[in-house]
Design an enzyme around this catalytic site. Structure first.
Site, PDB file in Angstrom:
ATOM      1  N   ASP A  35       0.859  -1.171   0.000  1.00 20.42           N
ATOM      2  CA  ASP A  35       0.000   0.000   0.000  1.00 20.42           C
ATOM      3  C   ASP A  35       0.903   1.232   0.000  1.00 20.42           C
ATOM      4  O   ASP A  35       1.816   1.325   0.826  1.00 20.42           O
ATOM      5  CB  ASP A  35      -0.906  -0.016   1.242  1.00 20.42           C
ATOM      6  CG  ASP A  35      -2.048   0.965   1.162  1.00 20.42           C
ATOM      7  OD1 ASP A  35      -1.796   2.146   0.834  1.00 20.42           O
ATOM      8  OD2 ASP A  35      -3.183   0.563   1.429  1.00 20.42           O
ATOM      9  N   ILE A  36       0.682   2.166  -0.924  1.00 18.35           N
ATOM     10  CA  ILE A  36       1.555   3.340  -1.006  1.00 18.35           C
ATOM     11  C   ILE A  36       1.255   4.378   0.080  1.00 18.35           C
ATOM     12  O   ILE A  36       2.037   5.295   0.286  1.00 18.35           O
ATOM     13  CB  ILE A  36       1.517   4.002  -2.399  1.00 18.35           C
ATOM     14  CG1 ILE A  36       0.132   4.518  -2.728  1.00 18.35           C
ATOM     15  CG2 ILE A  36       2.041   3.052  -3.456  1.00 18.35           C
ATOM     16  CD1 ILE A  36       0.085   5.395  -3.973  1.00 18.35           C
ATOM     17  N   GLN A  98     -14.804   1.200   1.996  1.00 17.67           N
ATOM     18  CA  GLN A  98     -14.241   0.750   0.725  1.00 17.67           C
ATOM     19  C   GLN A  98     -14.073   1.948  -0.200  1.00 17.67           C
ATOM     20  O   GLN A  98     -14.992   2.751  -0.370  1.00 17.67           O
ATOM     21  CB  GLN A  98     -15.151  -0.294   0.069  1.00 17.67           C
ATOM     22  CG  GLN A  98     -14.559  -0.907  -1.182  1.00 17.67           C
ATOM     23  CD  GLN A  98     -15.435  -1.999  -1.790  1.00 17.67           C
ATOM     24  OE1 GLN A  98     -16.601  -2.153  -1.435  1.00 17.67           O
ATOM     25  NE2 GLN A  98     -14.861  -2.763  -2.699  1.00 17.67           N
ATOM     26  N   HIS A 104     -10.410  -6.675  -2.202  1.00 22.57           N
ATOM     27  CA  HIS A 104      -9.015  -6.732  -1.766  1.00 22.57           C
ATOM     28  C   HIS A 104      -8.963  -6.830  -0.244  1.00 22.57           C
ATOM     29  O   HIS A 104      -9.906  -6.460   0.444  1.00 22.57           O
ATOM     30  CB  HIS A 104      -8.207  -5.526  -2.253  1.00 22.57           C
ATOM     31  CG  HIS A 104      -8.709  -4.197  -1.787  1.00 22.57           C
ATOM     32  ND1 HIS A 104      -9.850  -3.605  -2.303  1.00 22.57           N
ATOM     33  CD2 HIS A 104      -8.224  -3.340  -0.862  1.00 22.57           C
ATOM     34  CE1 HIS A 104     -10.036  -2.439  -1.706  1.00 22.57           C
ATOM     35  NE2 HIS A 104      -9.065  -2.254  -0.824  1.00 22.57           N
ATOM     36  N   PHE A 105      -7.872  -7.368   0.225  1.00 22.92           N
ATOM     37  CA  PHE A 105      -7.639  -7.536   1.657  1.00 22.92           C
ATOM     38  C   PHE A 105      -6.399  -6.753   2.051  1.00 22.92           C
ATOM     39  O   PHE A 105      -5.386  -6.794   1.357  1.00 22.92           O
ATOM     40  CB  PHE A 105      -7.433  -9.015   2.004  1.00 22.92           C
ATOM     41  CG  PHE A 105      -8.679  -9.832   1.859  1.00 22.92           C
ATOM     42  CD1 PHE A 105      -9.508 -10.067   2.948  1.00 22.92           C
ATOM     43  CD2 PHE A 105      -9.042 -10.370   0.634  1.00 22.92           C
ATOM     44  CE1 PHE A 105     -10.677 -10.810   2.817  1.00 22.92           C
ATOM     45  CE2 PHE A 105     -10.196 -11.122   0.492  1.00 22.92           C
ATOM     46  CZ  PHE A 105     -11.017 -11.336   1.583  1.00 22.92           C
ATOM     47  N   HIS A 106      -6.493  -6.052   3.174  1.00 23.38           N
ATOM     48  CA  HIS A 106      -5.359  -5.340   3.745  1.00 23.38           C
ATOM     49  C   HIS A 106      -4.724  -6.241   4.806  1.00 23.38           C
ATOM     50  O   HIS A 106      -5.434  -6.775   5.666  1.00 23.38           O
ATOM     51  CB  HIS A 106      -5.816  -4.057   4.446  1.00 23.38           C
ATOM     52  CG  HIS A 106      -6.377  -3.022   3.536  1.00 23.38           C
ATOM     53  ND1 HIS A 106      -5.663  -1.921   3.156  1.00 23.38           N
ATOM     54  CD2 HIS A 106      -7.593  -2.920   2.935  1.00 23.38           C
ATOM     55  CE1 HIS A 106      -6.417  -1.167   2.362  1.00 23.38           C
ATOM     56  NE2 HIS A 106      -7.594  -1.767   2.216  1.00 23.38           N
TER      57      HIS A 106
END
Length: 140
Positions: A35-36, A98, A104-106
């Site tokens: 993740d940026i 969201q 997607h999963f963090h």
């Protein structure tokens, strides 16, 4: 079911290689990137290649395959980042947080005595992200 799936979302562009990312894992089921704007050092996203808006819309068999990868990547992130714990987050629709409408999963490393940043509030340099990605990849 929720509203429709946008096939031109940012994750489909990353999967296609049209946008840059710091990839830590890829196979026929998913891609995993840093993740940026992470909540903590080593914050990773696991993104299925097959399009689904969110958890409510995904085919259960596809989800089962994806979760095998989520677990594998979670182990590598926790160990490589020397994290005390790991937060798994997945949001469905705007009201739940969201922001990209592709499932997607963090995977967010957690460290004792250290608070996580608010998602999107801290941007990490490409050099730091590349170093983190290399570190995690060594365990995958």
């Amino acid at each position: 079911m929720s509203t429709s799936y946008d096939q031109n979302n940012i994750f489909t562009k990353i999967i296609a290689g049209d946008l840059p990312s710091h990839k830590i894992y890829e196979d026929d089921v998913c891609i995993s990137i840093l993740d940026i704007m992470p909540e903590s050092r080593g914050h990773v996203l696991v993104i299925p290649k097959k399009g689904a808006r969110n958890l409510i819309d995904v085919d259960p068999n596809d989800l089962a395959e994806l979760m095998k990868r989520v677990q594998k990547i979670a182990v590598a992130v926790k160990i490589s980042m020397n994290a005390d714990g790991l937060l798994l987050r997945q949001a469905n629709e705007e009201v739940a947080g969201q922001t990209v409408y592709h499932l997607h999963f963090h995977l967010i490393p957690c460290y004792a005595g250290k608070r996580r940043s608010r998602h999107g509030s801290v941007e990490v340099s490409n050099e730091d992200l590349a170093e983190i990605a290399d570190h995690i990849k060594k365990l995958l």
